[in-house]
Structures are given as C-alpha cells and as structure tokens.
Scaffold this motif. Sequence first.
Motif, PDB file in Angstrom:
ATOM      1  N   TYR A  77      58.584  74.029  65.431  1.00  0.00           N
ATOM      2  CA  TYR A  77      59.668  74.974  65.686  1.00  0.00           C
ATOM      3  C   TYR A  77      60.438  74.681  66.970  1.00  0.00           C
ATOM      4  O   TYR A  77      61.350  75.436  67.312  1.00  0.00           O
ATOM      5  N   GLY A  87      54.671  82.984  66.892  1.00  0.00           N
ATOM      6  CA  GLY A  87      54.637  81.762  66.078  1.00  0.00           C
ATOM      7  C   GLY A  87      54.262  82.054  64.632  1.00  0.00           C
ATOM      8  O   GLY A  87      54.863  81.523  63.699  1.00  0.00           O
ATOM      9  N   TYR A 115      52.582  75.171  66.728  1.00  0.00           N
ATOM     10  CA  TYR A 115      53.970  75.585  66.487  1.00  0.00           C
ATOM     11  C   TYR A 115      54.989  74.535  66.942  1.00  0.00           C
ATOM     12  O   TYR A 115      56.173  74.848  67.079  1.00  0.00           O
ATOM     13  N   PHE A 118      59.740  83.451  71.920  1.00  0.00           N
ATOM     14  CA  PHE A 118      58.874  82.374  71.428  1.00  0.00           C
ATOM     15  C   PHE A 118      59.274  81.046  72.077  1.00  0.00           C
ATOM     16  O   PHE A 118      58.426  80.309  72.579  1.00  0.00           O
TER      17      PHE A 118
END
Length: 180
Positions: A105, A8, A102, A78
Amino acid sequence: MYELFVLGELLTGDKHGYMLQEILKNAGGPYRQISSGTLYPLLSRMVDKEWILQLDDHAASKRPRKRYRITDSGRSQFHELMEAPLEYNPDTEHLFHFKMVYFRYVRKEVRLACLHQYLTYLETGLKHVTDLEAEIMFYKPEPEPQRIQLIRVLDHRKIMGMANIEWIKREINHVQSEHE
C-alpha cells in the motif's frame, strides 16, 4: 503499533472487531495476544479521531455487531504511520513485521526506508553482541562454566542476527529491482 495494524487491515475491507482481534492474534503469534480490553477501546479512540467509521450490522436473529471501515483521514494516518521512522525499542521487530505486511500500500521509497532502518537496527544489535563477546573473551570473567555458557548464548544471537541481516539485504535487493 496496533493503530497501524487496524488501519492496514481495514484497507482490505470492512471488518468486525472480533475478526480484527483474531487476525491480530495470528499476526502477533502465540506469545503476543491482544485482549478485547485493549482492542475495543483502541477502536473507539480511532472512531473518535475519525480514522475509522463504526457501522452496525443488523443480521437476522443476531444482535447487532460492530463493523469498522477506514475513512480518508484514516488512509492518511496509515500512510503517516508507514512513513514514520522505526523507533528502536522492544516493539521494533513487531512494528517492522506489521509494516512489511502492508508494504503493497506504500511507495517503493517508503518500503526501502523501512527496510534500511530495520537493517540498521539489526546491525547495531549484532555489533553489540560481537563487542560483548570480545570483552568476555578478553577479560575472562568467572565462574568459567557460566562464561562458557554465556559465549554459547552470544554465539546463538550472532548466528540469528547474521541470518536476519542477510534476509533483509536480499529483501532490499528485491524491492530495489521492482518496477513501479
């Protein structure tokens, strides 16, 4: 958990190992510090898995420092980690907080799934505390001073649990109202 953090952070740009360690120290709080002996072997494993690249910085008058960059494989990992269901264990709260940092994202559906999983975790914890309190009130175990103090501790846990649940519910409503 730390893999998610490293990936991240590298999504925001290349970072030196020392910088990653400092950010993680701040993110983990004063009671959850990560040592170099934990972080650097993790970074080496992530390089071996080709999730990140190790780059050498050759700044003038300094010894080379290692800088890390996320790869396409690391971006995929991720997203897998972000989409993985929360496991309920002593690290659940820290993992949830890392995931939440995060959220920008990942898709809205992933954010909502994580929030709902954490809500279930919190509600289960609150039910446990409430059930235990009811049992203690019914059976009235001795010694009485200890029982009274235990009830106070459980009351604190209930208040904290209810506050956390209300906050998560507001966050769910916030994410649901977002336009993609």
